[in-house]
Design an enzyme around this catalytic site. Sequence first.
Site, PDB file in Angstrom:
ATOM      1  N   ASP A   1      -8.287  -7.241   2.044  1.00  0.00           N
ATOM      2  CA  ASP A   1      -7.470  -7.112   2.596  1.00  0.00           C
ATOM      3  C   ASP A   1      -7.667  -6.574   4.512  1.00  0.00           C
ATOM      4  OD1 ASP A   1      -6.599  -4.105   1.932  1.00  0.00           O
ATOM      5  OD2 ASP A   1      -5.410  -4.175   3.572  1.00  0.00           O
TER       6      ASP A   1
ATOM      7  N   CYS B   1     -10.751 -28.074  11.657  1.00  0.00           N
ATOM      8  CA  CYS B   1      -9.929 -26.544  11.263  1.00  0.00           C
ATOM      9  C   CYS B   1      -8.438 -27.175  10.393  1.00  0.00           C
ATOM     10  CB  CYS B   1      -9.688 -25.258  11.950  1.00  0.00           C
ATOM     11  SG  CYS B   1      -8.582 -23.630  11.341  1.00  0.00           S
TER      12      CYS B   1
ATOM     13  N   CYS C   1      -5.892 -25.855  15.808  1.00  0.00           N
ATOM     14  CA  CYS C   1      -6.957 -26.991  16.109  1.00  0.00           C
ATOM     15  C   CYS C   1      -6.485 -28.406  16.117  1.00  0.00           C
ATOM     16  CB  CYS C   1      -7.777 -26.392  14.989  1.00  0.00           C
ATOM     17  SG  CYS C   1      -8.881 -24.570  14.905  1.00  0.00           S
TER      18      CYS C   1
ATOM     19  N   CYS D   1      -5.578 -25.820  10.838  1.00  0.00           N
ATOM     20  CA  CYS D   1      -4.667 -25.171  11.056  1.00  0.00           C
ATOM     21  C   CYS D   1      -3.660 -25.757  12.335  1.00  0.00           C
ATOM     22  CB  CYS D   1      -4.652 -23.670  11.704  1.00  0.00           C
ATOM     23  SG  CYS D   1      -5.943 -23.631  13.584  1.00  0.00           S
TER      24      CYS D   1
ATOM     25  N   ASP E   1       0.637  -1.177  -0.322  1.00  0.00           N
ATOM     26  CA  ASP E   1       0.568  -0.259   0.015  1.00  0.00           C
ATOM     27  C   ASP E   1       1.114   1.148  -0.212  1.00  0.00           C
ATOM     28  OD1 ASP E   1      -1.838   2.077   0.064  1.00  0.00           O
ATOM     29  OD2 ASP E   1      -2.409   1.297   2.061  1.00  0.00           O
TER      30      ASP E   1
ATOM     31  N   HIS F   1      -4.954 -19.483  14.061  1.00  0.00           N
ATOM     32  CA  HIS F   1      -6.035 -19.944  13.174  1.00  0.00           C
ATOM     33  C   HIS F   1      -7.139 -18.782  12.142  1.00  0.00           C
ATOM     34  CE1 HIS F   1     -10.285 -20.961  13.668  1.00  0.00           C
ATOM     35  NE2 HIS F   1     -10.806 -20.271  14.524  1.00  0.00           N
TER      36      HIS F   1
END
Lengths: 404, 404
Positions: free
Chosen positions: A277, A315, A320, A317, A104, A346
């Site tokens: 984003d 999940c 998890c 991840c 940005d 997560h």
Amino acid sequence: MAISSTPPTDTTAFSFTLQATDARTGARAGVAHTPHGDVPTPIYMPVGTQATVKTLTPDELTAAGASIILANTYHLSLRPGADRVARFGGLHRFMGWNGPILTDSGGFQVFSLGHLRKVDEDGVTFRSHVDGSPQRFTPERVIQLEEELGADIIMPLDECLPYGVDERVAAVALDRTQRWVERCRAAQTRPDQALFGIAQGGMYPALRRRATTMLAELDLPGYAIGGLSIGESKAEMHAMLEEVTPLLPAHKPRYLMGVGAPEDLFEGVARGVDMFDVVLPTRLARNGALFTMDGRLNIRNSRFADVEDPIMPDCACYTCARFSLGYLHHLFRVEELLGYRLATLHNVTFMLTLAGTIRRAVLDGSFVDLYERFLAGYRAPNATVREEQRRRWLEAQARKAASV
Amino acid sequence: MAISSTPPTDTTAFSFTLQATDARTGARAGVAHTPHGDVPTPIYMPVGTQATVKTLTPDELTAAGASIILANTYHLSLRPGADRVARFGGLHRFMGWNGPILTDSGGFQVFSLGHLRKVDEDGVTFRSHVDGSPQRFTPERVIQLEEELGADIIMPLDECLPYGVDERVAAVALDRTQRWVERCRAAQTRPDQALFGIAQGGMYPALRRRATTMLAELDLPGYAIGGLSIGESKAEMHAMLEEVTPLLPAHKPRYLMGVGAPEDLFEGVARGVDMFDVVLPTRLARNGALFTMDGRLNIRNSRFADVEDPIMPDCACYTCARFSLGYLHHLFRVEELLGYRLATLHNVTFMLTLAGTIRRAVLDGSFVDLYERFLAGYRAPNATVREEQRRRWLEAQARKAASV
């Protein structure tokens, strides 16, 4: 300011392939090709403002499914300095992330500084939020900084206005932003970076359309929609999106800046947005708010103290896979840094998985079904809660700025 | 208090194999066998006070080479509560670490509370540093808590005295500590946990010898040396070690509590110590002090801003494999949590690698050579710096305690 007749952007360096368009909504699926790899869209882009997605390593981002991340020119120009990053071989090497990066321009941050900045036709003068030192951004200077940082996608300097400004003020800013993007394009010397345009225009449909039309004529490699999620209602934001996306060329990616809560992904995709984003998933994680398909949960709540289940059983991840809600509750209660890490991992995985699920649904024609199933199960925080969160955050920013 | 004639400790659950003894020093190499795996010694044990080694995941600890970690009964009994950990199946399952764990009794923490605690023959009454609530530790209660936590090695409640106490006061405390360890052993009901004894005795050689002889008669599975590194000089600490270790049985592991800077590892091993724990590597990391074979470096120092090299080119940690000193400097300068993670990972890896190097040197008879090479290159912080660090830390603790 003359427009360069031969844009320096090497069109082989960045391109976008549109793969599918939903029959019932504006939803699209595609792939953005960049010098550092492909980005399947729709996509959520984790935000690494200071050359780090807070608490996570590059390998964890890859494991979470991230294909592109953001960094911020304003922040990095102050610390460590874009020239310093260039000496390290650019942002990819500096932070150890070999995938695509979008920087940005920092326009949003500069214009958020309030009384600390002053805009004129040529650029904006402001004081660093770090040490109060005087700084100057012009379109050309921002491009120079972004070339030193070396991201794959770069954003032009734009004038960002607060919610509620007069239409005449918004129109003046919009025309200046248009002149600035043309100057940004003329200033580009690196052929490997894709400069996106940013459609501003406040909450004024006519201005949004004018901005979009002018930008589309520049035939830029991609288009962003800026100045949303700054205090307006969701309905207003959706209305503005509906003005802009139909006027954008279909074969270029569309990026909705600073927006990307789970529910926003669906609403944006339905209106033709490809890229999102927002710092929300990482910031919420550090505050203990964890995403689930039912809505957010607050891990600090004592009802989780004895729960052996993970945040979400299905999940993928690491959090998890390995840890219970009870353990995470303990980490947050005793303020252990591992808690912020595991929560961030997560939430980022959740966003990236959700974006991937949306993409597959667009490709197989089931986007509307997915959208309806999601909305039926997901309790989004209501407008009052969101506004209160935003107000507190803006106050904190103002206090920070005032203390410079 | 009668000593149980049949100790409940299942001698098959914990044992120690002495593999080598150095010909010129007291250095030893061995393996401690525990229900959750083997611990090669000499070993550094990372400290996970609140059921997390600060900033790191269990998998990172494994990758760094950790074979055993510590946790703290005092802290965990307050939050989340030992009974709660028991409901999660014990500490191993709760925190996702399947290797060996040692729990300190929390005696040191309780006795550090100053005016907030009161000792009597039966135990110690104190106020929680978290919420000021009244608490009571007796030898039996501590064993109950440690049985709920379920570590492989557990420590008895002991009376920890500040540096400089009168010999008569130290003698009274020591005799009580001896009665307490006997009560701890009698209170044990789990056969799978190894209860170590703790030799106290202040800076008084006669008391240290008395404590050690009394403990050795109990034929415990292992022996700790407590009450060191509390303000005395290194020379005093070494002198006390030299009183204690010769009186301990050779076939039992010796654990020097709360000591473990790189230079301390060598000094302790040379005097017959097998196990070390200290929060220094993790605490220093969060302050930006990183270990190298030349001594510590302060990553906040601007001389690192442009350095592309890693902390140590030959270090096997993820931080050194992937990131430059310049990037780490940036992360610390902008106070990003990733910096604390990467620094911790390096320091813990450094300590574990150093312990492994020392172990191999003991096994192949080159310990003295290694020791001399290390000392020639390593600039340890001098006593003044150490004392200043310690003073500041104790002040911070006192402020924390006073604010309860």
